[in-house]
Design a protein around this motif. Structure first.
Motif, short mmCIF file in Angstrom:
data_model
loop_
_atom_site.label_atom_id
_atom_site.label_comp_id
_atom_site.label_asym_id
_atom_site.label_seq_id
_atom_site.Cartn_x
_atom_site.Cartn_y
_atom_site.Cartn_z
N SER A 16 0.98 -1.05 0.07
CA SER A 16 -0.03 0.01 -0.11
C SER A 16 0.79 1.28 -0.18
CB SER A 16 -0.75 0.06 1.24
OG SER A 16 -1.78 -1.00 1.23
N ARG A 17 0.62 2.23 -0.64
CA ARG A 17 1.24 3.52 -0.86
C ARG A 17 0.71 4.70 0.06
NH1 ARG A 17 4.97 4.62 -5.68
NH2 ARG A 17 5.40 2.35 -6.13
N LEU A 18 1.24 5.42 0.87
CA LEU A 18 0.84 6.20 1.89
C LEU A 18 1.24 7.42 1.41
CD1 LEU A 18 1.60 4.28 4.76
CD2 LEU A 18 -0.66 4.26 3.86
N ASN A 19 0.80 8.79 1.72
CA ASN A 19 1.20 10.03 1.59
C ASN A 19 2.06 10.22 3.10
OD1 ASN A 19 -0.05 10.54 -0.67
ND2 ASN A 19 -1.78 11.12 0.46
N VAL A 20 3.04 10.96 2.96
CA VAL A 20 3.75 11.58 4.09
C VAL A 20 3.35 12.99 4.33
CG1 VAL A 20 6.28 11.73 5.14
CG2 VAL A 20 5.75 9.86 3.46
N ILE A 21 3.00 13.27 5.67
CA ILE A 21 2.37 14.62 6.13
C ILE A 21 3.47 15.32 6.93
CG2 ILE A 21 0.03 13.78 5.81
CD1 ILE A 21 -0.29 13.58 8.76
N ASP A 22 4.62 14.89 6.96
CA ASP A 22 5.66 15.82 7.66
C ASP A 22 6.59 16.31 6.80
OD1 ASP A 22 7.39 13.61 7.09
OD2 ASP A 22 7.35 12.79 9.21
N ASN A 23 7.64 17.10 7.49
CA ASN A 23 8.64 17.86 6.49
C ASN A 23 9.69 17.11 6.63
OD1 ASN A 23 8.96 18.43 9.30
ND2 ASN A 23 9.38 20.70 8.97
N SER A 24 9.87 15.63 6.60
CA SER A 24 10.97 14.80 6.74
C SER A 24 11.62 14.80 5.20
CB SER A 24 10.91 13.70 6.91
OG SER A 24 9.66 12.84 6.23
N GLY A 25 11.19 15.29 4.07
CA GLY A 25 11.59 15.08 2.81
C GLY A 25 11.14 14.09 1.94
N VAL A 96 3.50 9.19 9.32
CA VAL A 96 4.53 10.23 9.59
C VAL A 96 5.71 9.27 9.90
CG1 VAL A 96 5.26 11.54 11.61
CG2 VAL A 96 2.87 11.71 10.70
N ILE A 97 7.03 9.87 9.20
CA ILE A 97 8.11 9.22 9.22
C ILE A 97 8.84 9.17 10.70
CG2 ILE A 97 10.57 8.97 8.47
CD1 ILE A 97 8.61 8.33 6.35
N VAL A 98 9.29 7.82 11.36
CA VAL A 98 9.71 8.18 12.88
C VAL A 98 10.90 7.28 12.81
CG1 VAL A 98 7.42 8.42 13.77
CG2 VAL A 98 8.25 6.01 13.37
N THR A 104 9.56 11.44 16.25
CA THR A 104 9.46 11.79 14.74
C THR A 104 10.58 12.63 14.14
OG1 THR A 104 8.53 14.23 15.66
CG2 THR A 104 7.12 12.46 15.34
N LYS A 105 10.90 12.21 12.93
CA LYS A 105 11.99 12.79 12.08
C LYS A 105 11.68 14.32 11.90
CE LYS A 105 14.44 8.95 10.69
NZ LYS A 105 15.17 8.14 9.79
N GLY A 106 10.30 14.63 11.35
CA GLY A 106 10.29 15.92 10.94
C GLY A 106 9.83 16.63 12.21
N THR A 107 9.70 18.17 11.95
CA THR A 107 9.38 18.98 13.10
C THR A 107 7.80 19.38 12.86
OG1 THR A 107 10.36 20.77 11.89
CG2 THR A 107 11.52 19.74 13.37
N ASP A 108 7.18 19.18 11.78
CA ASP A 108 5.85 19.68 11.50
C ASP A 108 4.98 18.57 11.03
OD1 ASP A 108 3.76 21.68 11.33
OD2 ASP A 108 4.18 22.08 9.38
N ILE A 109 3.68 18.47 11.44
CA ILE A 109 2.80 17.63 10.78
C ILE A 109 1.57 18.26 10.12
CG2 ILE A 109 1.14 15.74 11.22
CD1 ILE A 109 3.02 14.78 13.48
N LYS A 110 1.33 18.18 8.99
CA LYS A 110 0.31 18.94 8.20
C LYS A 110 -1.10 18.07 8.09
CE LYS A 110 2.92 18.98 4.46
NZ LYS A 110 4.23 18.65 4.86
N GLY A 111 -2.11 18.67 8.52
CA GLY A 111 -3.50 17.92 8.48
C GLY A 111 -3.50 17.22 9.71
N PRO A 112 -5.06 16.56 9.88
CA PRO A 112 -5.48 16.16 10.91
C PRO A 112 -4.60 14.61 11.26
CG PRO A 112 -6.98 15.70 9.22
CD PRO A 112 -5.96 16.71 8.77
N VAL A 113 -4.41 14.32 12.52
CA VAL A 113 -4.12 12.77 12.94
C VAL A 113 -5.32 12.23 13.54
CG1 VAL A 113 -2.53 11.96 14.36
CG2 VAL A 113 -1.68 14.07 13.06
N ALA A 114 -5.29 11.12 13.54
CA ALA A 114 -6.40 10.13 14.21
C ALA A 114 -5.98 10.23 15.77
CB ALA A 114 -6.28 8.74 13.61
N THR A 127 3.43 16.90 18.27
CA THR A 127 3.80 17.70 17.02
C THR A 127 2.67 17.98 16.27
OG1 THR A 127 5.75 16.31 16.96
CG2 THR A 127 5.25 17.85 15.07
N ALA A 128 1.31 17.02 16.32
CA ALA A 128 0.29 17.08 15.55
C ALA A 128 -0.34 18.60 15.81
CB ALA A 128 -0.56 16.19 15.66
N ASN A 129 -1.15 19.33 14.66
CA ASN A 129 -1.75 20.39 15.03
C ASN A 129 -3.27 20.09 15.51
OD1 ASN A 129 0.45 22.04 14.06
ND2 ASN A 129 -0.36 22.32 11.92
#
Length: 132
Positions: A16-25, A96-98, A104-114, A127-129
Motif C-alpha cells: 500500500s502507498r501512503l502520503n507522508v504528512i511531515d517535513n522529513s523530505g 509520519v516518518i519516525v 518523529t524525524k520531521g518537526t511539523d505535521i500537516k493535516g489531522p491525525v487520528a 507535534t500534531a496540529n
C-alpha cells in the motif's frame, strides 16, 4: 457501552502507498512489512491506525528516495469503529516518518491525525496540529 469492539480495522496491506504528512523530505512511501504483526500462516501482514510499519520511500527528495524507513500510520480511508461506537475514516492514507523508537524525524505535521495514533505515540501527539 457493552458489546461494541474497539479493535482496529486493518485497512493497509503490504504494498500500500501512503502520503507522508511531515517535513522529513519524503512525499510517498510503500509499506514493506508490519513489525510485531502476528497473523495466520500465508496471510499478508496488514496495518491500521497507530501501527508502526517499515516502508520504502518512493517519492521525495533525492536524499530520501529509496531509503527504508519506519513510519506510523495516522490516517486511513477504511472506516474504523471506535469504542464509543462512532465510525472514523479519512480522505487519504497518510503516515509520519519516525525512528525505530517512535521519535518523529520531521518537526511539523500537516493535516489531522487520528486519536488512535496520537494516544499510542506521544511525540506524534505533541507535534500534531489537529487530533481527530
Amino acid at each position: 457501552m457493552k458489546g461494541i469492539s474497539g479493535t482496529q480495522t486493518r485497512g493497509l496491506l503490504n504494498g500500500s502507498r501512503l502520503n507522508v504528512i511531515d517535513n522529513s523530505g519524503a512525499k510517498e512511501i510503500e509499506i514493506i512489512t508490519v513489525p510485531r504483526y502476528h497473523g495466520v500462516a500465508r496471510r499478508v501482514p496488514s496495518a491500521a491506525l497507530g501501527d508502526m510499519v517499515i516502508a520504502s520511500v518512493k517519492k521525495g527528495t533525492p536524499a530520501m528516495r529509496k531509503q527504508v524507513v519506519f513510519a506510523v500510520i495516522v490516517r486511513q480511508k477504511r472506516p474504523t469503529r471506535r469504542a464509543d461506537g462512532t465510525m472514523v475514516f479519512f480522505e487519504d492514507n497518510a503516515a509520519v516518518i519516525v525512528t525505530d523508537t517512535g521519535e518523529t524525524k520531521g518537526t511539523d505535521i500537516k493535516g489531522p491525525v487520528a486519536r488512535e495514533a496520537a494516544d499510542r505515540w506521544p511525540r506524534i501527539a505533541a507535534t500534531a496540529n489537529t487530533i481527530v
